[in-house]
Structure formats: structure tokens, C-alpha cells
Design a protein around this motif. Structure first.
Motif, PDB file in Angstrom:
ATOM      1  N   UNK A 155      28.879  22.020 -48.667  1.00 56.75           N
ATOM      2  CA  UNK A 155      30.175  22.781 -49.795  1.00 56.75           C
ATOM      3  C   UNK A 155      31.286  22.237 -48.837  1.00 56.75           C
ATOM      4  N   UNK A 156      32.037  22.177 -49.927  1.00 53.48           N
ATOM      5  CA  UNK A 156      33.607  21.775 -49.837  1.00 53.48           C
ATOM      6  C   UNK A 156      34.781  22.509 -50.041  1.00 53.48           C
ATOM      7  N   UNK A 157      34.991  23.608 -49.681  1.00 52.99           N
ATOM      8  CA  UNK A 157      35.863  24.730 -49.552  1.00 52.99           C
ATOM      9  C   UNK A 157      37.039  24.640 -49.399  1.00 52.99           C
ATOM     10  N   UNK A 158      38.698  24.878 -49.816  1.00 49.71           N
ATOM     11  CA  UNK A 158      39.474  24.627 -49.773  1.00 49.71           C
ATOM     12  C   UNK A 158      40.059  25.487 -48.957  1.00 49.71           C
ATOM     13  N   UNK A 159      40.862  24.982 -47.507  1.00 51.46           N
ATOM     14  CA  UNK A 159      41.814  26.074 -47.208  1.00 51.46           C
ATOM     15  C   UNK A 159      42.846  26.018 -46.681  1.00 51.46           C
ATOM     16  N   UNK A 160      43.260  24.680 -48.295  1.00 49.82           N
ATOM     17  CA  UNK A 160      44.364  25.019 -48.808  1.00 49.82           C
ATOM     18  C   UNK A 160      44.533  25.767 -49.458  1.00 49.82           C
ATOM     19  N   UNK A 161      46.009  26.034 -50.509  1.00 50.48           N
ATOM     20  CA  UNK A 161      46.495  25.949 -51.334  1.00 50.48           C
ATOM     21  C   UNK A 161      45.737  25.284 -52.859  1.00 50.48           C
ATOM     22  N   UNK A 162      45.835  24.110 -52.436  1.00 45.84           N
ATOM     23  CA  UNK A 162      45.013  22.606 -53.199  1.00 45.84           C
ATOM     24  C   UNK A 162      44.479  21.735 -52.143  1.00 45.84           C
ATOM     25  N   UNK A 163      43.352  21.063 -52.331  1.00 50.78           N
ATOM     26  CA  UNK A 163      42.878  19.802 -51.165  1.00 50.78           C
ATOM     27  C   UNK A 163      42.746  18.326 -51.982  1.00 50.78           C
ATOM     28  N   UNK A 164      43.604  17.542 -52.459  1.00 58.74           N
ATOM     29  CA  UNK A 164      43.682  16.657 -53.496  1.00 58.74           C
ATOM     30  C   UNK A 164      43.428  14.839 -52.397  1.00 58.74           C
ATOM     31  N   UNK A 165      43.445  13.924 -53.595  1.00 56.22           N
ATOM     32  CA  UNK A 165      42.697  12.408 -52.989  1.00 56.22           C
ATOM     33  C   UNK A 165      41.015  12.506 -51.992  1.00 56.22           C
ATOM     34  N   UNK A 166      40.021  13.747 -53.129  1.00 59.54           N
ATOM     35  CA  UNK A 166      38.653  13.610 -51.969  1.00 59.54           C
ATOM     36  C   UNK A 166      37.994  12.582 -52.509  1.00 59.54           C
ATOM     37  N   UNK A 167      37.421  11.491 -51.938  1.00 62.98           N
ATOM     38  CA  UNK A 167      36.026  10.673 -51.773  1.00 62.98           C
ATOM     39  C   UNK A 167      35.110  11.284 -51.537  1.00 62.98           C
ATOM     40  N   UNK A 168      33.972  11.159 -51.739  1.00 67.16           N
ATOM     41  CA  UNK A 168      32.738  11.454 -51.418  1.00 67.16           C
ATOM     42  C   UNK A 168      31.851  10.361 -51.454  1.00 67.16           C
ATOM     43  N   UNK A 169      31.367   9.959 -49.728  1.00 62.60           N
ATOM     44  CA  UNK A 169      30.337   8.369 -50.565  1.00 62.60           C
ATOM     45  C   UNK A 169      28.975   9.007 -49.682  1.00 62.60           C
ATOM     46  N   UNK A 170      27.531   8.816 -50.711  1.00 58.88           N
ATOM     47  CA  UNK A 170      27.099   9.231 -49.703  1.00 58.88           C
ATOM     48  C   UNK A 170      26.476  10.776 -49.737  1.00 58.88           C
ATOM     49  N   UNK A 171      26.348  11.455 -51.277  1.00 55.78           N
ATOM     50  CA  UNK A 171      26.130  12.728 -51.516  1.00 55.78           C
ATOM     51  C   UNK A 171      25.859  12.299 -53.102  1.00 55.78           C
ATOM     52  N   UNK A 172      24.327  13.672 -53.772  1.00 56.61           N
ATOM     53  CA  UNK A 172      24.351  13.496 -54.861  1.00 56.61           C
ATOM     54  C   UNK A 172      25.115  13.268 -56.351  1.00 56.61           C
ATOM     55  N   UNK A 173      26.616  14.072 -55.709  1.00 59.82           N
ATOM     56  CA  UNK A 173      27.239  14.703 -56.267  1.00 59.82           C
ATOM     57  C   UNK A 173      28.139  13.582 -55.504  1.00 59.82           C
ATOM     58  N   UNK A 174      28.948  12.866 -56.157  1.00 63.50           N
ATOM     59  CA  UNK A 174      30.112  11.573 -55.814  1.00 63.50           C
ATOM     60  C   UNK A 174      31.281  12.097 -56.351  1.00 63.50           C
ATOM     61  N   UNK A 175      32.790  12.337 -55.599  1.00 66.87           N
ATOM     62  CA  UNK A 175      33.857  12.629 -56.098  1.00 66.87           C
ATOM     63  C   UNK A 175      35.045  11.646 -55.866  1.00 66.87           C
TER      64      UNK A 175
END
Length: 213
Positions: A155-175
């Protein structure tokens, strides 16, 4: 050259399985009741630290006699939690990675404060992770590789107001070039489907939690 690792045993939930995380060459720090846990299982802490308000005077004496070094502080006058004091020691020892055990438990205030300690470690360019029986927690401000560790979800949880430019590779739900904002649950319960996954971001701080029920 082998990277120096510190492993912190704090006073939250600990079990015998946590002792299996100790590797040769680790610098072992016991924080408060975590130090007693180590000693009760035949492990000598390099340093025991804290106010020791969670142990009896007799147990505190036992910790002092069985530790290579002990740093005791006043429970009222200290500014840092026992776990943060342990991190300070790890940084003084120039550890390049810190694994924190026993830093989650029934006290949500302590758990959240300990999760935020990951930010402090990052500011000092130290890799740091929190591990318990159900979770492995890391923080990234750039790129993080994820390998199978027996957990079901990532799971991905932002620790700042927003997190930008997220890229996921190798996961069921890519971003791809995604943005997560604090308060959104879009990044929860993804699953690794490749031998290794990669998470990268352009800005912000992203908490990455591998978990299982």
C-alpha cells in the motif's frame, strides 16, 4: 565493504520471531523494555537506552548489568521518545540502515510517532524500516525496490499533502505519472505480481507498507 546495520528492539509488540532478524555484525540497541526482552532471550545489547519506566527497578538493574553500555534518562525531562533516542544512537554509530522492531503496538500515539521517525532517518540519508508480524514499512522520496517478503499487499500512503509522478512497475495495478493526495485511499492494497517491483516518485514523501492479515 559491508554496510553497517543497526537493529532496534523497542518496547512494543515483540516475539521470538523478531530475534531471527539479527544478523552477524548488527549493532543491537535495546530501547526501554525492548532491552529487557533481548536480555531475557540471551542477547546482549550493544547499548540499552531509555527512561526504563516500563520495567521494575530490579529489571532495570538486570538490564544495566547485562548490557555493554546503558544510557538512562529522566522520564520527565527528556525531549525524545525511547525509540527516537535509539535512532540517535544508530546515527552516532554511523549505521547506514536501521531496522526497528517492537515499535508498533497498542499505543497508537507511539506507533504513529515511530512511523514519522522514518522521516528523520531519511533526512540523515539513512535507510530505515519498521517491521512487525504483519507489516514492513518504509519511506521513499525517490525510488524503492520491492521484493517478495511473505506479505500479501503493498500500500502507498502519502506522508506529504501530495505525492506526484508516481510510477509502479511489477504490480497488479500499475500507476503512471499518478498523484496521490493525503486522505485518498487509492494506493491501498496493491499486489506484487513480478519477482521484483519498483516504486518511483517525482515529489513528496511516500509511505510504502507491505502487509498481511
Amino acid at each position: 565493504m559491508t554496510k553497517k546495520r543497526a537493529i532496534v528492539f523497542s518496547g512494543g509488540r515483540l516475539g521470538e520471531e523478531d530475534l531471527q532478524q539479527i544478523q552477524p555484525g548488527d549493532f543491537i540497541i535495546g530501547a526501554d523494555k525492548g532491552a529487557l526482552f533481548l536480555i531475557e532471550h540471551g542477547i546482549t545489547p550493544h547499548v540499552s537506552v531509555g527512561d526504563f519506566d516500563s520495567v521494575t527497578p530490579e529489571e532495570k538493574s538486570r538490564v544495566e548489568s547485562a548490557s555493554k553500555r546503558m544510557l538512562s534518562c529522566d522520564p520527565v525531562l527528556k525531549d525524545l521518545t525511547d525509540t527516537e533516542l535509539a535512532l540517535e544512537i544508530a546515527m552516532d554509530e554511523q549505521a547506514e540502515h536501521v531496522l526497528m522492531l517492537g515499535v508498533t503496538g497498542t499505543r497508537m500515539d507511539h506507533t504513529l510517532a515511530n512511523v514519522q521517525i522514518l522521516v528523520r532517518a531519511m533526512q540523515h540519508h539513512i535507510g530505515c524500516a519498521i517491521m512487525d508480524a504483519h507489516n514492513y514499512i518504509e519511506l521513499t522520496g525517490s525510488t524503492l525496490e520491492i521484493e517478495p517478503m511473505g506479505y500479501t499487499y503493498t500500500s502507498l500512503i502519502p506522508m506529504t499533502a501530495e505525492v506526484t509522478g508516481i510510477e509502479l512497475d511489477g504490480f497488479m495495478y500499475p500507476l503512471h505519472n499518478a498523484t496521490l493526495k493525503m486522505g485518498q485511499s487509492r494506493g491501498v492494497s496493491n499486489q506484487l505480481i513480478a519477482p521484483k517491483g519498483t516504486i518511483s516518485i517525482e515529489s513528496g514523501l511516500l509511505l510504502v507498507i507491505q502487509s498481511k492479515d
